[in-house]
Design a protein around this motif. Structure first.
Motif, PDB file in Angstrom:
ATOM      1  N   GLY A  11      -9.576   0.876 -24.850  1.00  0.00           N
ATOM      2  CA  GLY A  11     -10.092   1.382 -23.642  1.00  0.00           C
ATOM      3  C   GLY A  11      -9.810   2.791 -23.035  1.00  0.00           C
ATOM      4  N   TYR A  12      -9.981   3.066 -22.092  1.00  0.00           N
ATOM      5  CA  TYR A  12      -9.485   4.358 -21.344  1.00  0.00           C
ATOM      6  C   TYR A  12      -9.602   4.239 -19.962  1.00  0.00           C
ATOM      7  CZ  TYR A  12     -14.429   5.997 -20.700  1.00  0.00           C
ATOM      8  OH  TYR A  12     -15.733   6.291 -20.449  1.00  0.00           O
ATOM      9  N   LEU A  13      -8.928   4.960 -19.007  1.00  0.00           N
ATOM     10  CA  LEU A  13      -8.722   4.987 -17.547  1.00  0.00           C
ATOM     11  C   LEU A  13      -8.621   6.552 -17.115  1.00  0.00           C
ATOM     12  CD1 LEU A  13      -5.897   3.536 -15.922  1.00  0.00           C
ATOM     13  CD2 LEU A  13      -5.849   3.884 -18.351  1.00  0.00           C
ATOM     14  N   GLN A  14      -8.951   6.575 -15.988  1.00  0.00           N
ATOM     15  CA  GLN A  14      -8.606   7.986 -15.302  1.00  0.00           C
ATOM     16  C   GLN A  14      -8.240   7.443 -13.926  1.00  0.00           C
ATOM     17  OE1 GLN A  14     -11.853  10.898 -13.246  1.00  0.00           O
ATOM     18  NE2 GLN A  14     -11.554  11.409 -15.536  1.00  0.00           N
ATOM     19  N   LEU A  15      -7.236   8.374 -13.331  1.00  0.00           N
ATOM     20  CA  LEU A  15      -6.188   7.970 -12.239  1.00  0.00           C
ATOM     21  C   LEU A  15      -6.468   8.898 -11.423  1.00  0.00           C
ATOM     22  CD1 LEU A  15      -3.025   6.769 -14.177  1.00  0.00           C
ATOM     23  CD2 LEU A  15      -5.085   5.317 -13.391  1.00  0.00           C
ATOM     24  N   ARG A  16      -6.423   8.834 -10.004  1.00  0.00           N
ATOM     25  CA  ARG A  16      -6.332   9.696  -9.060  1.00  0.00           C
ATOM     26  C   ARG A  16      -4.791   9.530  -8.406  1.00  0.00           C
ATOM     27  NH1 ARG A  16      -9.923  12.578  -5.685  1.00  0.00           N
ATOM     28  NH2 ARG A  16     -11.559  10.866  -5.997  1.00  0.00           N
ATOM     29  N   PHE A  17      -4.039  10.644  -8.425  1.00  0.00           N
ATOM     30  CA  PHE A  17      -2.765  10.307  -7.776  1.00  0.00           C
ATOM     31  C   PHE A  17      -2.695  10.885  -6.136  1.00  0.00           C
ATOM     32  CE2 PHE A  17      -1.665  10.098 -11.993  1.00  0.00           C
ATOM     33  CZ  PHE A  17      -0.429   9.256 -12.079  1.00  0.00           C
ATOM     34  N   SER A  18      -1.723  10.563  -5.480  1.00  0.00           N
ATOM     35  CA  SER A  18      -1.794  10.791  -3.911  1.00  0.00           C
ATOM     36  C   SER A  18      -1.864  12.220  -3.594  1.00  0.00           C
ATOM     37  CB  SER A  18      -0.586  10.020  -3.237  1.00  0.00           C
ATOM     38  OG  SER A  18       0.539  10.364  -3.860  1.00  0.00           O
ATOM     39  N   ASP A  19      -1.471  13.003  -4.584  1.00  0.00           N
ATOM     40  CA  ASP A  19      -1.298  14.225  -4.268  1.00  0.00           C
ATOM     41  C   ASP A  19      -2.605  15.094  -4.836  1.00  0.00           C
ATOM     42  OD1 ASP A  19      -0.978  14.164  -7.058  1.00  0.00           O
ATOM     43  OD2 ASP A  19       0.318  16.151  -7.107  1.00  0.00           O
ATOM     44  N   GLY A  20      -3.702  14.474  -5.421  1.00  0.00           N
ATOM     45  CA  GLY A  20      -4.887  14.884  -5.730  1.00  0.00           C
ATOM     46  C   GLY A  20      -5.241  15.225  -7.177  1.00  0.00           C
ATOM     47  N   GLY A  21      -3.773  15.094  -8.017  1.00  0.00           N
ATOM     48  CA  GLY A  21      -4.048  15.224  -9.323  1.00  0.00           C
ATOM     49  C   GLY A  21      -4.562  14.096 -10.048  1.00  0.00           C
ATOM     50  N   ALA A  52       0.745  -1.290   0.096  1.00  0.00           N
ATOM     51  CA  ALA A  52       0.000  -0.081   0.067  1.00  0.00           C
ATOM     52  C   ALA A  52       0.813   1.144   0.125  1.00  0.00           C
ATOM     53  CB  ALA A  52      -1.098  -0.185   1.305  1.00  0.00           C
ATOM     54  N   ALA A  53       1.848   1.194   0.742  1.00  0.00           N
ATOM     55  CA  ALA A  53       2.873   2.554   0.965  1.00  0.00           C
ATOM     56  C   ALA A  53       3.479   2.835  -0.585  1.00  0.00           C
ATOM     57  CB  ALA A  53       3.811   2.146   2.127  1.00  0.00           C
ATOM     58  N   ASP A  54       3.598   1.744  -1.148  1.00  0.00           N
ATOM     59  CA  ASP A  54       4.413   2.080  -2.709  1.00  0.00           C
ATOM     60  C   ASP A  54       3.362   2.319  -3.827  1.00  0.00           C
ATOM     61  OD1 ASP A  54       6.637  -0.930  -2.499  1.00  0.00           O
ATOM     62  OD2 ASP A  54       6.868   1.145  -1.752  1.00  0.00           O
ATOM     63  N   SER A  55       1.943   2.435  -3.545  1.00  0.00           N
ATOM     64  CA  SER A  55       1.043   2.698  -4.371  1.00  0.00           C
ATOM     65  C   SER A  55       1.125   4.405  -4.432  1.00  0.00           C
ATOM     66  CB  SER A  55      -0.411   2.399  -3.760  1.00  0.00           C
ATOM     67  OG  SER A  55      -1.397   2.786  -4.618  1.00  0.00           O
ATOM     68  N   ILE A  56       1.052   4.726  -5.809  1.00  0.00           N
ATOM     69  CA  ILE A  56       1.073   6.296  -5.974  1.00  0.00           C
ATOM     70  C   ILE A  56      -0.266   6.768  -6.505  1.00  0.00           C
ATOM     71  CG2 ILE A  56       3.613   6.144  -6.166  1.00  0.00           C
ATOM     72  CD1 ILE A  56       3.151   6.469  -9.279  1.00  0.00           C
ATOM     73  N   ALA A  57      -0.952   6.057  -6.933  1.00  0.00           N
ATOM     74  CA  ALA A  57      -2.214   6.382  -7.646  1.00  0.00           C
ATOM     75  C   ALA A  57      -3.427   5.251  -7.759  1.00  0.00           C
ATOM     76  CB  ALA A  57      -2.033   6.831  -9.175  1.00  0.00           C
ATOM     77  N   THR A  58      -4.725   5.513  -7.860  1.00  0.00           N
ATOM     78  CA  THR A  58      -5.644   4.635  -7.924  1.00  0.00           C
ATOM     79  C   THR A  58      -6.459   5.101  -9.193  1.00  0.00           C
ATOM     80  OG1 THR A  58      -5.738   4.648  -5.448  1.00  0.00           O
ATOM     81  CG2 THR A  58      -7.610   3.721  -6.760  1.00  0.00           C
TER      82      THR A  58
END
Length: 265
Positions: A74-84, A31-37
Motif C-alpha cells: 500500500g501507500y499513505l500520505q501524511l500531513r505534519f504539524s508544521d504543514g509538511g 493528542a499532544a504527542d501526535s506529530i502528524a496525521t
C-alpha cells in the motif's frame, strides 16, 4: 435514603468524576504527542512503535515520534504539524527519529527522519523553510538536507533524489552536493559524491544540459558540490519509478491523495 446510602452515592459520583478527568488528561497527552496525521491511505500500511508493537494506519490515524512507518502493498500520505507533506509508496520503510514543532518558529523546531528503503515524496513545511539545519533525512548512503523543497527519493542499492522545487543538499563522507530544481542525482555509495543523471521527460533540462556542454571545459552549471570530484552527467534511468511517481498536490490549501506509481501498464 439514609445517610449511608447518601455517602455511598457521593463516593461513586466522585470516583466517576476522577476517572473521567484521568481519561481526559490521557487523551490530551495522547493528542499532544501526535506529530502528524494520515490524510490518505491504501492497502497494507502499518506503524511500528518503539516497543515493536504494530498498528494499522488508516485515514486520520495519528503518527508519533519514534515510530517506523511501513508500506507493504500500500501507500499513505501524511500531513505534519508544521504543514509538511510526505507520501510513502509501496515497500517503503521510513522512521520518524525526532520531530518537534510547537506551532511557531521559536528555534526548538526540528524534523529528523530515517529512510531505509523504498520511495517517498516530500514537500517541506515550516521547519524546512525556516530552520534548514534542523531538517534531515538519513539514508545509508547520504543525508538529505533541504532549502524549501519538493523532492522525490528512491532507495534500493543506490540512493536517487529528484528535485521539483527548491534545492536538496546531499551529504556523505565525500562532501556535500547540491541538486537544483529539475535535476536528479544518484549516490552509489557513502564514499563518493552523487552524480547527476539525465531526467527523462524533462525536455527543458535536456536542452540546458546540451547548451552548457558547448561551454568552457570545467563549467558545470547543472549542480555544485564541495569536494575534489567533478560532477558528471550520466545517462542512467531511475529504475522506472521516479519518472512515473505522482506529485503531491494542493488544491485550496487541502492536499489530495496521490495514486501509486505507474508500473508501466
Amino acid at each position: 435514603y439514609d445517610s449511608t446510602d447518601f455517602f455511598r452515592i457521593i463516593k461513586i459520583t466522585l470516583l466517576f468524576i476522577i476517572c473521567s478527568m484521568a481519561l481526559i488528561n490521557i487523551n490530551v497527552a495522547f493528542a499532544a504527542d501526535s506529530i502528524a496525521t494520515v490524510i490518505f491511505s491504501k492497502g497494507n500500511v502499518i506503524a511500528i512503535g518503539q516497543d515493536n508493537q504494530t498498528r494499522p494506519l488508516n485515514k486520520n490515524s495519528a503518527i508519533f515520534n519514534g515510530e517506523k512507518l511501513q508500506t507493504n502493498d500500500g501507500y499513505l500520505q501524511l500531513r505534519f504539524s508544521d504543514g509538511g507533506l510526505i507520501t510513502l509508496y509501496e515497500n517503503t520503510l521510513f522512521e520518524v527519529e525526532s520531530y518537534q514543532y510547537s506551532g511557531k518558529q521559536d528555534g526548538t523546531e526540528k524534523a529528523f527522519f530515517k529512510f531505509t528503503k523504498g520511495i517517498f515524496r516530500a514537500i517541506s513545511g515550516a521547519i524546512g523553510h525556516t530552520n534548514k539545519k534542523q531538517y534531515g533525512v538519513k539514508a545509508n548512503l547520504a543525508v538529505i538536507g533541504i532549502r524549501g523543497t519538493e523532492y522525490l527519493a528512491t532507495l534500493d542499492k543506490t540512493l536517487q533524489v529528484s528535485v521539483q522545487s527548491g534545492i536538496v543538499v546531499l551529504s556523505n563522507q565525500a562532501g556535500e552536493f547540491s541538486i537544483n530544481a529539475g535535476q536528479s542525482a544518484r549516490v552509489l555509495n557513502e564514499l563518493t559524491l552523487p552524480q547527476l543523471i539525465r531526467s527523462s521527460g524533462n525536455q527543458q533540462n535536456r536542452q540546458q544540459t546540451k547548451k552548457h556542454s558547448k561551454g568552457k571545459k570545467g563549467n558545470h552549471p547543472q549542480g555544485s558540490h564541495k569536494g575534489n570530484q567533478q560532477n558528471t552527467a550520466g545517462h542512467h534511468g531511475s529504475h522506472g519509478q521516479s519518472n512515473h511517481a505522482p506529485t503531491l498536490q494542493q488544491t485550496g490549501g487541502q492536499p489530495i491523495g496521490a495514486p501509486p506509481p505507474d508500473k508501466g501498464k
